[in-house]
Write a protein that holds these residues in place. Sequence first.
Motif, short mmCIF file in Angstrom:
data_model
loop_
_atom_site.label_atom_id
_atom_site.label_comp_id
_atom_site.label_asym_id
_atom_site.label_seq_id
_atom_site.Cartn_x
_atom_site.Cartn_y
_atom_site.Cartn_z
N VAL A 115 -9.39 -4.34 -0.59
CA VAL A 115 -10.37 -4.40 0.50
C VAL A 115 -9.93 -3.48 1.64
CG1 VAL A 115 -11.43 -5.92 2.22
CG2 VAL A 115 -11.07 -6.74 -0.11
N VAL A 116 -8.66 -3.54 2.04
CA VAL A 116 -8.16 -2.70 3.11
C VAL A 116 -8.26 -1.23 2.75
CG1 VAL A 116 -6.10 -2.09 4.45
CG2 VAL A 116 -6.65 -4.49 4.02
N ALA A 117 -7.83 -0.88 1.54
CA ALA A 117 -7.86 0.53 1.12
C ALA A 117 -9.28 1.07 1.10
CB ALA A 117 -7.22 0.66 -0.26
N ALA A 118 -10.23 0.28 0.61
CA ALA A 118 -11.63 0.73 0.55
C ALA A 118 -12.17 1.00 1.95
CB ALA A 118 -12.48 -0.31 -0.16
N ALA A 119 -11.84 0.14 2.91
CA ALA A 119 -12.32 0.33 4.28
C ALA A 119 -11.74 1.61 4.88
CB ALA A 119 -11.95 -0.88 5.13
N LEU A 120 -10.48 1.87 4.63
CA LEU A 120 -9.85 3.07 5.18
C LEU A 120 -10.41 4.35 4.57
CD1 LEU A 120 -6.15 1.82 5.28
CD2 LEU A 120 -7.65 2.22 7.25
N PRO A 133 -1.61 1.31 7.24
CA PRO A 133 -1.79 0.15 6.35
C PRO A 133 -0.49 -0.32 5.72
CG PRO A 133 -2.56 2.18 5.30
CD PRO A 133 -2.21 2.54 6.70
N PHE A 134 -0.32 -1.65 5.76
CA PHE A 134 0.81 -2.31 5.11
C PHE A 134 0.27 -3.09 3.91
CE2 PHE A 134 4.52 -2.75 8.31
CZ PHE A 134 4.25 -1.51 8.87
N LEU A 135 0.95 -2.94 2.80
CA LEU A 135 0.54 -3.58 1.55
C LEU A 135 1.12 -5.00 1.50
CD1 LEU A 135 0.56 -1.69 -1.82
CD2 LEU A 135 1.37 -4.05 -1.71
N SER A 136 0.26 -5.99 1.24
CA SER A 136 0.72 -7.37 1.33
C SER A 136 0.34 -8.26 0.16
CB SER A 136 0.17 -8.02 2.62
OG SER A 136 -1.24 -8.12 2.58
N ARG A 150 4.90 -0.92 -6.81
CA ARG A 150 5.07 0.46 -7.27
C ARG A 150 3.78 1.00 -7.86
NH1 ARG A 150 9.89 3.12 -8.01
NH2 ARG A 150 11.02 1.14 -7.74
N ARG A 151 3.05 0.19 -8.63
CA ARG A 151 1.76 0.64 -9.18
C ARG A 151 0.76 0.93 -8.07
NH1 ARG A 151 2.88 -3.34 -13.15
NH2 ARG A 151 1.67 -4.90 -12.01
N MET A 152 0.74 0.06 -7.04
CA MET A 152 -0.19 0.29 -5.93
C MET A 152 0.15 1.57 -5.17
SD MET A 152 -2.44 -2.14 -5.99
CE MET A 152 -3.16 -2.15 -4.34
N LEU A 153 1.42 1.84 -4.99
CA LEU A 153 1.82 3.08 -4.33
C LEU A 153 1.44 4.30 -5.16
CD1 LEU A 153 5.40 2.06 -3.08
CD2 LEU A 153 3.29 2.14 -1.74
N ASP A 154 1.55 4.20 -6.47
CA ASP A 154 1.18 5.31 -7.36
C ASP A 154 -0.34 5.54 -7.38
OD1 ASP A 154 3.81 5.74 -8.00
OD2 ASP A 154 3.73 4.61 -9.90
N MET A 155 -1.11 4.47 -7.26
CA MET A 155 -2.57 4.59 -7.30
C MET A 155 -3.13 5.31 -6.08
SD MET A 155 -3.62 0.82 -8.74
CE MET A 155 -5.34 1.01 -8.24
N ASP A 156 -2.49 5.13 -4.92
CA ASP A 156 -2.94 5.75 -3.68
C ASP A 156 -1.78 6.43 -2.99
OD1 ASP A 156 -5.83 5.18 -3.25
OD2 ASP A 156 -5.15 3.11 -3.44
N GLY A 158 0.63 8.12 -0.65
CA GLY A 158 0.61 8.41 0.78
C GLY A 158 -0.21 7.46 1.63
N LEU A 159 -0.91 6.51 1.02
CA LEU A 159 -1.76 5.62 1.81
C LEU A 159 -0.94 4.55 2.53
CD1 LEU A 159 -4.57 4.57 2.67
CD2 LEU A 159 -4.55 3.14 0.59
N TRP A 160 -0.09 3.84 1.81
CA TRP A 160 0.60 2.67 2.36
C TRP A 160 1.82 3.10 3.15
CZ3 TRP A 160 -2.53 -1.21 2.16
CH2 TRP A 160 -3.47 -1.29 1.12
N GLN A 161 1.97 2.52 4.35
CA GLN A 161 3.04 2.91 5.26
C GLN A 161 4.02 1.76 5.56
OE1 GLN A 161 1.50 5.08 8.71
NE2 GLN A 161 -0.30 5.62 7.52
N GLY A 162 3.83 0.65 4.89
CA GLY A 162 4.73 -0.48 5.08
C GLY A 162 4.35 -1.61 4.14
N LEU A 163 5.17 -2.66 4.15
CA LEU A 163 4.92 -3.85 3.33
C LEU A 163 4.83 -5.07 4.26
CD1 LEU A 163 7.52 -3.29 0.44
CD2 LEU A 163 5.12 -2.54 0.54
N GLY A 164 3.84 -5.91 4.00
CA GLY A 164 3.72 -7.14 4.78
C GLY A 164 2.34 -7.28 5.42
#
Length: 358
Positions: A115-120, A133-136, A150-156, A158-164
Amino acid sequence: MNRQATGRSICVPSGGHRLLNIRNCLAAFCLVVSAAPVQARDYHYSDAHLHFVDFFQESAGMDQLLKAMDKGDIDHVMISGIPVAKKWHENEPKRPRYYAGDDAAVYWYSATDVVVAAALKELDEEQRKRFHPFLSGFNPNDKNADAHIRRMLDMDPGLWQGLGEIFTRHDDVTALTQGDTPRANNEALTRVYHLAAEFDLPVMLHSNITSKRERNPLYLAELEEPLRNHPHTRFIWAHAGTSKELHRHQKKLDFLLPTVKRLLDDYPNLYVDLSWTMLRPYLLDSAGGPDPDWVALVERHPTRFMIGSDVVGRFEGLREAMRAFDPFLDALPEAVARKVARDNFLAVLPRKRQAEVR
Protein backbone atom coordinates in the motif's frame (compact mmCIF):
# COMPACT_ATOMS: atom_id res chain seq x y z
CA MET A 1 21.68 63.98 29.10
CA ASN A 2 19.30 62.51 26.50
CA ARG A 3 18.13 58.91 27.14
CA GLN A 4 16.23 57.12 24.41
CA ALA A 5 14.28 53.98 25.45
CA THR A 6 14.72 51.95 22.32
CA GLY A 7 16.25 48.55 21.68
CA ARG A 8 19.47 50.29 20.59
CA SER A 9 19.55 53.13 23.19
CA ILE A 10 22.82 54.55 24.47
CA CYS A 11 23.70 57.22 27.04
CA VAL A 12 24.50 60.47 25.24
CA PRO A 13 25.86 63.37 27.31
CA SER A 14 24.35 66.81 26.79
CA GLY A 15 26.70 69.80 27.01
CA GLY A 16 24.85 71.64 29.81
CA HIS A 17 24.25 68.67 32.07
CA ARG A 18 26.32 66.51 34.39
CA LEU A 19 27.21 63.11 32.90
CA LEU A 20 25.82 59.99 34.54
CA ASN A 21 28.52 57.71 35.81
CA ILE A 22 29.36 54.70 33.73
CA ARG A 23 27.66 52.23 36.09
CA ASN A 24 24.29 53.92 35.75
CA CYS A 25 24.67 54.10 32.01
CA LEU A 26 25.37 50.41 31.71
CA ALA A 27 22.46 49.56 34.01
CA ALA A 28 20.08 51.58 31.85
CA PHE A 29 21.38 49.86 28.75
CA CYS A 30 20.94 46.38 30.22
CA LEU A 31 17.40 47.20 31.34
CA VAL A 32 16.41 48.21 27.83
CA VAL A 33 18.03 45.19 26.21
CA SER A 34 16.40 42.75 28.64
CA ALA A 35 13.00 44.28 27.92
CA ALA A 36 13.36 43.86 24.17
CA PRO A 37 11.09 41.12 22.78
CA VAL A 38 12.66 37.78 21.88
CA GLN A 39 12.14 36.88 18.25
CA ALA A 40 10.06 33.71 17.80
CA ARG A 41 11.69 30.91 15.86
CA ASP A 42 10.10 29.50 12.74
CA TYR A 43 10.90 25.82 12.36
CA HIS A 44 10.83 23.46 9.43
CA TYR A 45 10.31 19.85 10.44
CA SER A 46 11.02 16.28 9.51
CA ASP A 47 8.31 13.98 10.84
CA ALA A 48 10.39 11.00 11.91
CA HIS A 49 7.42 8.75 12.73
CA LEU A 50 4.32 8.65 10.52
CA HIS A 51 2.05 5.77 9.50
CA PHE A 52 0.36 6.14 6.13
CA VAL A 53 -2.37 3.68 7.11
CA ASP A 54 -4.31 2.91 10.29
CA PHE A 55 -4.84 -0.47 11.98
CA PHE A 56 -7.40 -1.37 9.30
CA GLN A 57 -4.84 -0.54 6.58
CA GLU A 58 -6.89 2.46 5.46
CA SER A 59 -5.64 5.99 4.76
CA ALA A 60 -6.91 9.50 4.06
CA GLY A 61 -4.57 9.39 1.07
CA MET A 62 -1.47 11.03 -0.29
CA ASP A 63 -3.19 14.25 -1.39
CA GLN A 64 -4.32 14.93 2.16
CA LEU A 65 -0.90 14.08 3.52
CA LEU A 66 0.89 16.46 1.14
CA LYS A 67 -1.51 19.28 2.00
CA ALA A 68 -0.95 18.70 5.71
CA MET A 69 2.83 18.68 5.21
CA ASP A 70 2.77 21.97 3.30
CA LYS A 71 0.49 23.57 5.88
CA GLY A 72 2.74 22.49 8.73
CA ASP A 73 6.17 23.36 7.22
CA ILE A 74 7.02 19.66 7.23
CA ASP A 75 9.72 19.18 4.62
CA HIS A 76 10.30 15.45 5.06
CA VAL A 77 8.42 12.45 6.41
CA MET A 78 9.37 8.97 7.51
CA ILE A 79 6.44 7.05 6.03
CA SER A 80 5.53 3.48 6.90
CA GLY A 81 2.59 1.17 7.05
CA ILE A 82 1.47 -0.65 10.17
CA PRO A 83 2.75 -4.22 10.49
CA VAL A 84 -0.48 -5.58 11.98
CA ALA A 85 -4.15 -5.41 10.97
CA LYS A 86 -7.10 -5.38 13.35
CA LYS A 87 -9.59 -8.18 12.88
CA TRP A 88 -13.32 -7.45 12.74
CA HIS A 89 -14.47 -10.52 14.60
CA GLU A 90 -17.48 -12.51 13.43
CA ASN A 91 -19.15 -12.03 16.82
CA GLU A 92 -18.80 -8.23 16.88
CA PRO A 93 -21.84 -6.38 15.47
CA LYS A 94 -19.95 -3.09 15.07
CA ARG A 95 -16.58 -2.60 13.47
CA PRO A 96 -14.06 -1.31 16.04
CA ARG A 97 -12.48 2.08 15.38
CA TYR A 98 -9.07 1.27 16.86
CA TYR A 99 -6.98 -1.76 17.74
CA ALA A 100 -8.10 -1.47 21.37
CA GLY A 101 -11.77 -1.08 20.49
CA ASP A 102 -12.59 -4.67 21.44
CA ASP A 103 -10.90 -7.98 22.25
CA ALA A 104 -10.51 -9.18 18.65
CA ALA A 105 -6.96 -10.01 17.62
CA VAL A 106 -4.50 -8.21 15.41
CA TYR A 107 -2.38 -10.21 12.97
CA TRP A 108 0.81 -9.64 10.99
CA TYR A 109 0.02 -8.01 7.64
CA SER A 110 2.70 -7.87 4.94
CA ALA A 111 0.56 -6.06 2.35
CA THR A 112 0.95 -2.83 4.33
CA ASP A 113 4.21 -2.20 2.46
CA VAL A 114 2.50 -2.74 -0.90
CA VAL A 115 0.00 0.00 0.00
CA VAL A 116 2.78 2.44 0.93
CA ALA A 117 4.84 1.66 -2.18
CA ALA A 118 1.83 2.09 -4.49
CA ALA A 119 1.05 5.51 -3.00
CA LEU A 120 4.63 6.69 -3.43
CA LYS A 121 4.80 5.53 -7.03
CA GLU A 122 1.91 7.86 -7.92
CA LEU A 123 4.02 10.90 -6.98
CA ASP A 124 6.30 12.88 -9.25
CA GLU A 125 10.03 12.81 -8.61
CA GLU A 126 10.18 16.06 -6.60
CA GLN A 127 7.31 15.04 -4.34
CA ARG A 128 8.82 11.63 -3.75
CA LYS A 129 12.06 13.16 -2.44
CA ARG A 130 10.14 14.35 0.63
CA PHE A 131 9.22 10.80 1.66
CA HIS A 132 11.46 8.24 3.29
CA PRO A 133 9.66 4.87 3.36
CA PHE A 134 10.43 2.30 6.03
CA LEU A 135 9.49 -1.31 5.38
CA SER A 136 7.51 -2.85 8.25
CA GLY A 137 5.28 -5.68 7.03
CA PHE A 138 6.98 -8.74 8.47
CA ASN A 139 6.56 -10.98 11.50
CA PRO A 140 9.46 -10.29 13.91
CA ASN A 141 9.05 -13.79 15.38
CA ASP A 142 9.69 -15.49 12.03
CA LYS A 143 13.25 -16.39 11.08
CA ASN A 144 12.10 -16.08 7.45
CA ALA A 145 11.65 -12.31 7.99
CA ASP A 146 15.07 -11.33 6.67
CA ALA A 147 14.50 -13.35 3.48
CA HIS A 148 11.15 -11.59 2.98
CA ILE A 149 12.76 -8.17 3.50
CA ARG A 150 15.49 -9.02 1.00
CA ARG A 151 12.85 -9.93 -1.61
CA MET A 152 11.04 -6.63 -1.00
CA LEU A 153 14.28 -4.69 -1.42
CA ASP A 154 14.99 -6.54 -4.68
CA MET A 155 11.48 -5.85 -6.02
CA ASP A 156 11.83 -2.07 -5.60
CA PRO A 157 15.52 -1.19 -5.73
CA GLY A 158 16.27 2.06 -3.95
CA LEU A 159 12.75 2.60 -2.62
CA TRP A 160 13.05 1.54 1.03
CA GLN A 161 15.21 3.70 3.30
CA GLY A 162 14.71 1.98 6.64
CA LEU A 163 12.97 -0.81 8.56
CA GLY A 164 10.13 -0.33 11.02
CA GLU A 165 8.32 0.58 13.06
CA ILE A 166 8.97 -2.97 14.30
CA PHE A 167 6.52 -3.90 17.04
CA THR A 168 8.02 -5.90 19.90
CA ARG A 169 6.91 -5.08 23.47
CA HIS A 170 3.89 -2.85 22.89
CA ASP A 171 1.47 -3.35 25.82
CA ASP A 172 -2.06 -3.88 24.42
CA VAL A 173 -0.89 -4.42 20.85
CA THR A 174 1.29 -7.23 22.15
CA ALA A 175 -1.60 -8.69 24.14
CA LEU A 176 -3.87 -8.76 21.07
CA THR A 177 -1.32 -10.01 18.54
CA GLN A 178 -1.80 -13.57 17.35
CA GLY A 179 1.20 -15.77 18.11
CA ASP A 180 4.15 -15.35 20.43
CA THR A 181 5.26 -12.06 21.98
CA PRO A 182 8.13 -10.60 19.93
CA ARG A 183 11.31 -9.60 21.72
CA ALA A 184 13.83 -7.11 20.38
CA ASN A 185 16.63 -9.62 21.07
CA ASN A 186 15.14 -12.74 19.50
CA GLU A 187 16.88 -14.79 16.81
CA ALA A 188 14.59 -13.69 14.00
CA LEU A 189 15.34 -10.01 14.59
CA THR A 190 19.05 -10.73 14.96
CA ARG A 191 18.96 -11.81 11.32
CA VAL A 192 17.05 -8.63 10.41
CA TYR A 193 19.63 -6.41 12.15
CA HIS A 194 22.46 -8.03 10.18
CA LEU A 195 20.54 -7.35 6.97
CA ALA A 196 19.93 -3.73 8.02
CA ALA A 197 23.67 -3.20 8.47
CA GLU A 198 24.35 -4.83 5.11
CA PHE A 199 21.98 -2.42 3.32
CA ASP A 200 22.78 0.61 5.51
CA LEU A 201 19.16 0.84 6.72
CA PRO A 202 18.18 2.38 10.08
CA VAL A 203 15.84 0.30 12.23
CA MET A 204 12.93 1.88 14.13
CA LEU A 205 12.12 -0.36 17.05
CA HIS A 206 9.16 -0.18 19.41
CA SER A 207 10.32 -1.92 22.56
CA ASN A 208 8.64 -0.79 25.78
CA ILE A 209 11.06 -0.29 28.62
CA THR A 210 8.70 -1.90 31.13
CA SER A 211 5.22 -3.31 31.64
CA LYS A 212 2.12 -1.47 32.81
CA ARG A 213 2.75 -2.33 36.46
CA GLU A 214 6.49 -2.80 37.02
CA ARG A 215 8.20 0.40 38.10
CA ASN A 216 11.62 -0.68 36.89
CA PRO A 217 13.23 -1.13 33.43
CA LEU A 218 11.88 -4.67 33.17
CA TYR A 219 12.51 -5.17 29.44
CA LEU A 220 15.62 -3.03 29.02
CA ALA A 221 17.91 -6.01 28.38
CA GLU A 222 15.85 -6.90 25.30
CA LEU A 223 16.85 -3.56 23.76
CA GLU A 224 20.36 -3.31 25.11
CA GLU A 225 21.50 -6.69 23.80
CA PRO A 226 21.02 -5.77 20.10
CA LEU A 227 22.55 -2.33 20.71
CA ARG A 228 25.65 -4.04 22.05
CA ASN A 229 25.79 -6.90 19.54
CA HIS A 230 25.05 -4.86 16.39
CA PRO A 231 27.25 -1.75 16.59
CA HIS A 232 27.01 -1.20 12.82
CA THR A 233 23.21 -1.04 12.85
CA ARG A 234 21.54 2.31 13.61
CA PHE A 235 18.59 1.91 15.97
CA ILE A 236 15.82 4.48 16.45
CA TRP A 237 14.07 3.78 19.74
CA ALA A 238 10.41 4.66 19.24
CA HIS A 239 9.05 6.90 22.03
CA ALA A 240 12.14 6.07 24.13
CA GLY A 241 10.35 2.92 25.28
CA THR A 242 7.15 4.64 26.45
CA SER A 243 3.53 4.31 25.34
CA LYS A 244 0.09 5.70 26.06
CA GLU A 245 -0.79 2.65 28.13
CA LEU A 246 2.31 2.96 30.28
CA HIS A 247 1.37 6.56 31.05
CA ARG A 248 -2.19 5.60 31.83
CA HIS A 249 -1.09 3.11 34.47
CA GLN A 250 2.21 4.54 35.70
CA LYS A 251 2.05 8.29 34.95
CA LYS A 252 5.78 9.13 34.87
CA LEU A 253 8.69 6.68 34.89
CA ASP A 254 11.33 8.20 37.15
CA PHE A 255 14.01 5.84 35.87
CA LEU A 256 13.53 6.76 32.18
CA LEU A 257 15.79 9.81 32.03
CA PRO A 258 18.86 8.23 33.70
CA THR A 259 18.36 5.09 31.59
CA VAL A 260 18.23 7.01 28.31
CA LYS A 261 21.25 9.05 29.40
CA ARG A 262 23.31 5.94 30.07
CA LEU A 263 22.28 4.23 26.84
CA LEU A 264 23.22 7.25 24.74
CA ASP A 265 26.59 7.45 26.47
CA ASP A 266 27.26 3.73 25.97
CA TYR A 267 25.89 3.12 22.45
CA PRO A 268 26.68 5.53 19.61
CA ASN A 269 24.34 3.54 17.32
CA LEU A 270 21.25 4.55 19.35
CA TYR A 271 18.92 7.37 18.32
CA VAL A 272 15.77 8.42 20.16
CA ASP A 273 12.39 9.18 18.62
CA LEU A 274 10.63 11.69 20.89
CA SER A 275 7.22 11.29 19.24
CA TRP A 276 4.06 12.20 21.06
CA THR A 277 4.07 9.99 24.18
CA MET A 278 7.31 11.69 25.21
CA LEU A 279 5.86 15.21 25.19
CA ARG A 280 4.12 14.83 28.54
CA PRO A 281 5.13 14.08 31.21
CA TYR A 282 8.78 14.13 30.04
CA LEU A 283 9.72 16.93 27.66
CA LEU A 284 7.07 19.33 28.99
CA ASP A 285 5.80 19.74 32.54
CA SER A 286 2.16 20.03 33.61
CA ALA A 287 2.21 23.77 32.89
CA GLY A 288 3.60 23.23 29.39
CA GLY A 289 7.12 24.39 30.21
CA PRO A 290 10.26 22.53 29.07
CA ASP A 291 11.81 20.07 31.50
CA PRO A 292 15.37 21.31 32.16
CA ASP A 293 16.82 17.82 32.63
CA TRP A 294 15.60 16.65 29.23
CA VAL A 295 16.78 19.92 27.68
CA ALA A 296 20.23 19.27 29.16
CA LEU A 297 20.27 15.70 27.83
CA VAL A 298 19.40 16.81 24.29
CA GLU A 299 22.11 19.48 24.47
CA ARG A 300 24.56 16.78 25.54
CA HIS A 301 23.64 14.62 22.52
CA PRO A 302 22.47 17.16 19.93
CA THR A 303 22.50 14.76 16.96
CA ARG A 304 20.74 11.80 18.57
CA PHE A 305 17.13 12.98 18.99
CA MET A 306 14.31 13.44 16.49
CA ILE A 307 10.60 14.25 16.68
CA GLY A 308 7.54 12.73 15.05
CA SER A 309 3.76 12.79 15.06
CA ASP A 310 3.01 9.03 15.07
CA VAL A 311 -0.27 9.73 13.26
CA VAL A 312 -2.02 6.69 11.80
CA GLY A 313 -3.73 7.13 8.44
CA ARG A 314 -5.35 10.53 9.17
CA PHE A 315 -3.44 13.76 8.69
CA GLU A 316 -5.66 16.70 9.64
CA GLY A 317 -3.84 17.15 12.96
CA LEU A 318 -0.33 16.81 11.59
CA ARG A 319 0.62 20.49 11.84
CA GLU A 320 -0.51 20.73 15.46
CA ALA A 321 1.23 17.47 16.38
CA MET A 322 4.58 18.78 15.19
CA ARG A 323 4.21 22.29 16.58
CA ALA A 324 3.42 20.85 19.99
CA PHE A 325 7.19 20.33 20.30
CA ASP A 326 7.97 24.05 19.83
CA PRO A 327 8.08 24.99 23.55
CA PHE A 328 10.71 22.31 24.08
CA LEU A 329 12.63 23.24 20.93
CA ASP A 330 12.62 26.90 21.97
CA ALA A 331 14.43 25.99 25.19
CA LEU A 332 17.34 24.52 23.21
CA PRO A 333 20.13 26.48 21.54
CA GLU A 334 18.80 27.41 18.13
CA ALA A 335 21.27 25.29 16.16
CA VAL A 336 20.42 22.22 18.27
CA ALA A 337 16.69 22.87 18.00
CA ARG A 338 16.87 22.91 14.21
CA LYS A 339 18.75 19.62 14.23
CA VAL A 340 16.10 17.99 16.41
CA ALA A 341 13.22 19.50 14.44
CA ARG A 342 14.47 18.53 10.99
CA ASP A 343 18.04 17.47 10.34
CA ASN A 344 18.77 14.62 12.73
CA PHE A 345 16.24 12.33 11.08
CA LEU A 346 17.72 13.01 7.65
CA ALA A 347 21.21 12.28 8.96
CA VAL A 348 20.24 8.76 10.07
CA LEU A 349 19.04 7.72 6.59
CA PRO A 350 21.18 5.59 4.26
CA ARG A 351 24.26 7.55 3.32
CA LYS A 352 23.49 7.52 -0.41
CA ARG A 353 20.18 9.29 0.38
CA GLN A 354 21.56 12.02 2.60
CA ALA A 355 23.09 14.06 -0.21
CA GLU A 356 19.70 14.19 -1.97
CA VAL A 357 17.81 15.82 0.91
CA ARG A 358 20.18 18.52 2.15
